[in-house]
Design a protein around this motif. Structure first.
Motif, mmCIF file in Angstrom:
data_model
loop_
_atom_site.group_PDB
_atom_site.id
_atom_site.type_symbol
_atom_site.label_atom_id
_atom_site.label_comp_id
_atom_site.label_asym_id
_atom_site.label_seq_id
_atom_site.Cartn_x
_atom_site.Cartn_y
_atom_site.Cartn_z
ATOM 1 N N MET A 17 4.360 51.289 -20.671
ATOM 2 C CA MET A 17 3.899 52.574 -21.234
ATOM 3 C C MET A 17 2.383 52.474 -21.405
ATOM 4 N N ARG A 18 1.693 52.596 -20.280
ATOM 5 C CA ARG A 18 0.257 52.317 -20.302
ATOM 6 C C ARG A 18 -0.498 53.474 -19.654
ATOM 7 N N SER A 19 -1.783 53.535 -19.937
ATOM 8 C CA SER A 19 -2.631 54.467 -19.208
ATOM 9 C C SER A 19 -3.733 53.648 -18.551
ATOM 10 N N VAL A 20 -4.270 54.173 -17.455
ATOM 11 C CA VAL A 20 -5.343 53.468 -16.752
ATOM 12 C C VAL A 20 -6.535 54.409 -16.623
ATOM 13 N N VAL A 33 4.623 61.585 -34.121
ATOM 14 C CA VAL A 33 4.336 61.874 -32.713
ATOM 15 C C VAL A 33 4.584 63.355 -32.464
ATOM 16 N N ARG A 34 3.673 63.981 -31.718
ATOM 17 C CA ARG A 34 3.882 65.407 -31.416
ATOM 18 C C ARG A 34 4.645 65.535 -30.104
ATOM 19 N N THR A 53 7.750 66.419 -23.765
ATOM 20 C CA THR A 53 6.453 65.837 -23.454
ATOM 21 C C THR A 53 5.864 65.322 -24.768
ATOM 22 N N VAL A 54 5.171 64.217 -24.656
ATOM 23 C CA VAL A 54 4.582 63.563 -25.820
ATOM 24 C C VAL A 54 3.080 63.813 -25.760
ATOM 25 N N SER A 69 2.305 56.535 -23.586
ATOM 26 C CA SER A 69 1.591 55.377 -24.130
ATOM 27 C C SER A 69 1.340 55.586 -25.630
ATOM 28 N N GLN A 70 1.222 56.857 -26.034
ATOM 29 C CA GLN A 70 0.981 57.154 -27.461
ATOM 30 C C GLN A 70 2.233 56.954 -28.302
#
Ligand SMILES: Cc1cc2nc3c(=O)[nH]c(=O)nc-3n(C[C@H](O)[C@H](O)[C@H](O)COP(=O)(O)OP(=O)(O)OC[C@H]3O[C@@H](n4cnc5c(N)ncnc54)[C@H](O)[C@@H]3O)c2cc1C
Length: 511
Positions: free
Chosen positions: A42-45, A80-81, A222-223, A228-229
Motif C-alpha cells: 500500500m504505497r505511493s511513488v 479515514v475519509r 475510495t479512500v 496508502s493513507q
C-alpha cells in the motif's frame, strides 16, 4: 503481569493490524520495517513531484477495518475519509464495446442486458446469487476463523451447511463455473478476472473465488489520499495505543532459544528481545531461510511456478483523451486463455494484455481533471523477478502493447513526466522471497487455499500475518490475517501463564 514484548516484522497491513490489536490490548509492541515508510504494497511513488498510488486501489470488505478500529477504541469513519462508489468499474473491449457495473444489482443487470441481451442479464442475476451464497458459506468458518483443513471446514459449516459447501463447487474451476451463467465470452472474461484479485488464473482458480464478485458487489470505497493513507491511519492509531514503529529496520534473523522465539537481529547486528514475534512479510521468505535457519521450517517453500501473479505497474501523471475513464477501468485482451498461457506457461509478458487503469483523481461523475491526472496502469506478469531481470526491451514492448490496447479503445495518454515503473524484479526486491509474486502462493486447484499457512507456526512464540497467510491476499484479507495472528497470540498467552520473558544469551537488546 509484566507487559509482554511483541515484535512485528514488516509494516504491511497484516503486520500493522496485528500491532494495533496487540498495542490496544496493552502489549509492548515494536514494528520493524525495512522500507523507509509503512504500508508495504500500500504505497505511493513519486512521478516527478507528484505522489501516485502504486499499490492497491480497490477497497472492499470495509467491515474488517471497522471492527479493527472499533476493537482498538476508535472509529474507521473518524480516522479515514471513505466514499462509497456507485459505479464499481468500467470495462472495455474495443471502441464500441463498453460495460459498466454498479453497486446496484438492478442497474448492473440493465447494463448487462443492453450489452449482451436479456438472457445474459438473467445469468448475471443467478451468478450474483451464487457468489453471495459462496461468500455467506465461507465468511464465518473460513475468513473469520483460523485456517481449517478440508475436514475441519466441513465440521465448521455443520451438517446443515454441507449442502452449501457442495453447491459452491469447490472442485470446479472459476472459468468452467462461469460457463453455467454466461454464454457471452466477454462476460466470462469480466467475471473470471476476479481470480486475479488473488493473483490467480481463472482457468486454474477454484470456482469459490467467485466470492470476490460478491465482495465487490457489496461495496467499493475510495479512500481519501489513496489506500496508502489507510495503512498510515492504522499505523498512527497503533502508535497512539503505544506501539513503536521503526522504519529502515531490516530484520535479518528471528532468534530462538530452547526452541522458542526469543527476539530478532537486525541487518546492522542490533538485537531486540521479544516474547513473541509476528512475521508479516511473505512466508516464502521464511521458507527460503531469509530470516535465519531457526525458523525456516515455519515458512512455506513455494516453487516459482506455484507463485501467484506479479505485475508491471506504470505510475503516470498524464493527460487522458478520447475515452471516458472511470476511477477503475479495465481494457480486456482479445484472448484471455492465450494471455494466461503466455504469462504462466511461457513466463513472458503478453503481447495483448488486459490492462487495468486507476484514474485516481476521478470521482463518481467520471469528470476528467483539467490538466494532467494521476494514473496507475497495471498488467499481469510472471513472478520470475527473483530469478531474472526484466529487460528494458521487454518493459518497452509491454508499454507498447498496453498503449496499443488503450488506443484501440480510443484512449490516448500524454505524459507530463516519465512514468515510474515497477517490474517483477522490482517487486521481488521490495518484498523479499516473493520473486515478485504479489499474493503469496497461487490459488490454483481446490487444495491451494488450504496450503496457505495459518497464524500459528511450529516454532512456539512465532506467528504469521499477511497476504501469503490464511485467509488470503488483498487488503482486507491481509488485515484479517493480522487480527487472527493477534488473537492466536493472546489465546496462547492466556493458556500459558508461565510464558517466560525471553532472555537471549549474548544479546544486546536496546530495550
Ligand atoms: C500493484 C498492486 C495492486 C493491488 N491491488 C489491490 C486492490 O486493488 N485491492 C486489494 O485489496 N488488494 C490489492 N493488492 C494486494 C494487497 O496490496 C496486498 O494483498 C496487501 O497489501 C498485502 O499486505 P501484507 O500484510 O501481506 O503486507 P505487504 O504489503 O506484503 O508488506 C510486508 C512488509 O514487510 C516488510 N518486510 C519484509 N521483510 C522484512 C524484513 N526482513 N524486515 C523488515 N521488514 C520486512 C516489507 O518491506 C513490507 O513493508 C494489490 C497489490 C499490488 C502490489
Amino acid at each position: 503481569m509484566a507487559e509482554k514484548r511483541v515484535i512485528v516484522v514488516g509494516a504491511g497491513i497484516g503486520g500493522l493490524a496485528a500491532a494495533l490489536t496487540l498495542a490496544a490490548r496493552g502489549f509492548d509492541v515494536t514494528v520493524l520495517e525495512r522500507a523507509d515508510t509503512v504500508g508495504g504494497k500500500m504505497r505511493s511513488v513519486a512521478v516527478g513531484p507528484v505522489p501516485v498510488e502504486a499499490g492497491p486501489t480497490v477497497f472492499t470488505m470495509r467491515w474488517v477495518f471497522e471492527e479493527l478500529f472499533f476493537e482498538a477504541g476508535a472509529s474507521l469513519a473518524a480516522e479515514v475519509r471513505l466514499q462509497a462508489a456507485s459505479l464499481l468499474a468500467r470495462h472495455a473491449w474495443s471502441a464500441g464495446e463498453r460495460l459498466d457495473l454498479f453497486a446496484d444489482i438492478d442497474a448492473s443487470a440493465e447494463a448487462v442486458s443492453a450489452f449482451a441481451g436479456p438472457r445474459e442479464a438473467d445469468g448475471y442475476r443467478r451468478f450474483c446469487a451464487r457468489a453471495a451464497e459462496v461468500y455467506r458459506t465461507l465468511e464465518g468458518p473460513f475468513i473469520r476463523s483460523d485456517r481449517p483443513n478440508p475436514v475441519e471446514l466441513g465440521k465448521r459449516v455443520g451438517l446443515s451447511g454441507i449442502g452449501d459447501l457442495w453447491r459452491i463447487q469447490p472442485f470446479a474451476t472459476l472459468w468452467s463455473a462461469l460457463g453455467d451463467h454466461f454464454r457471452d465470452p466477454r462476460l466470462r472474461q469480466l467475471f473470471g478476472r476476479y481470480a486475479t484479485y488473488c493473483g490467480a488464473s481463472p482457468f486454474a482458480a477454484p470456482a469459490t473465488l467467485m466470492l470476490v464478485a460478491h465482495v465487490e458487489q457489496s461495496g467499493i470505497w475510495t479512500v481519501e489520499g489513496g489506500l496508502s493513507q489507510l495503512a498510515r491511519a492504522v499505523a498512527d492509531l497503533a502508535e497512539r495505543r503505544g506501539a513503536r514503529i521503526r522504519p529502515s529496520a531490516h530484520v535479518a534473523r528471528i532468534l530462538t532459544q530452547g526452541g522458542r522465539v526469543a527476539g530478532v537481529q537486525l541487518a546492522d547486528g542490533e538485537r531486540l528481545a521479544a516474547d513473541a514475534v509476528i512475521a508479516g512479510g511473505d512466508v516464502a521468505a521464511l521458507g527460503a531461510g531469509l530470516l535465519g535457519p531457526d525458523v525456516a521450517a515455519a515458512g512455506d517453500r513455494v516453487p516459482p511456478r506455484e507463485r501467484s501473479l506479479s505485475a508491471v505497474t506504470f505510475c503516470l501523471h498524464a493527460r487522458a483523451r478520447g475515452f471516458p475513464l472511470a476511477h477503475h477501468t479495465v481494457f480486456f485482451s482479445a484472448d484471455y486463455r492465450a494471455e494466461f498461457d503466455t504469462i504462466l506457461r511461457g513466463r513472458r509478458l503478453p503481447p495483448d494484455p488486459t490492462v487495468y487503469v486507476c484514474a485516481q483523481d476521478r470521482d463518481e461523475m467520471v469528470r476528467a481533471p483539467e490538466g494532467p491526472e494521476r494514473l496507475l496502469v497495471l498488467v499481469n506478469a510472471p513472478a520470475d523477478g527473483g530469478e531474472r531481470r526484466f529487460t528494458p526491451q521487454e518493459i518497452a514492448a509491454c508499454e507498447t502493447s498496453w498503449t496499443r490496447k488503450l488506443a484501440a479503445c480510443g484512449l490516448s495518454l500524454n505524459s507530463a513526466a516519465p512514468a515510474t515503473v515497477t517490474t517483477p524484479d522490482g517487486f521481488s526486491g521490495l518484498f523479499p522471497g516473493t520473486g515478485g509474486a504479489l499474493y503469496g502462493r497461487a490459488s490454483h486447484g481446490w487444495t491451494a487455499t488450504f496450503k496457505r499457512p495459518g497464524a500459528r507456526t511450529r516454532v512456539p512464540g512465532l506467528y504469521l500475518a499477511g497476504g501469503s497467510v490464511h485467509p488470503g491476499p488483498g487488503v482486507p484479507m491481509a488485515a484479517q490475517s493480522g487480527r487472527l495472528a493477534a488473537a492466536a497470540l493472546i489465546e496462547d498467552l492466556a493458556s500459558t501463564p508461565t510464558w517466560r520473558g525471553a532472555a537471549m544469551s549474548g544479546g544486546t537488546s536496546t530495550r
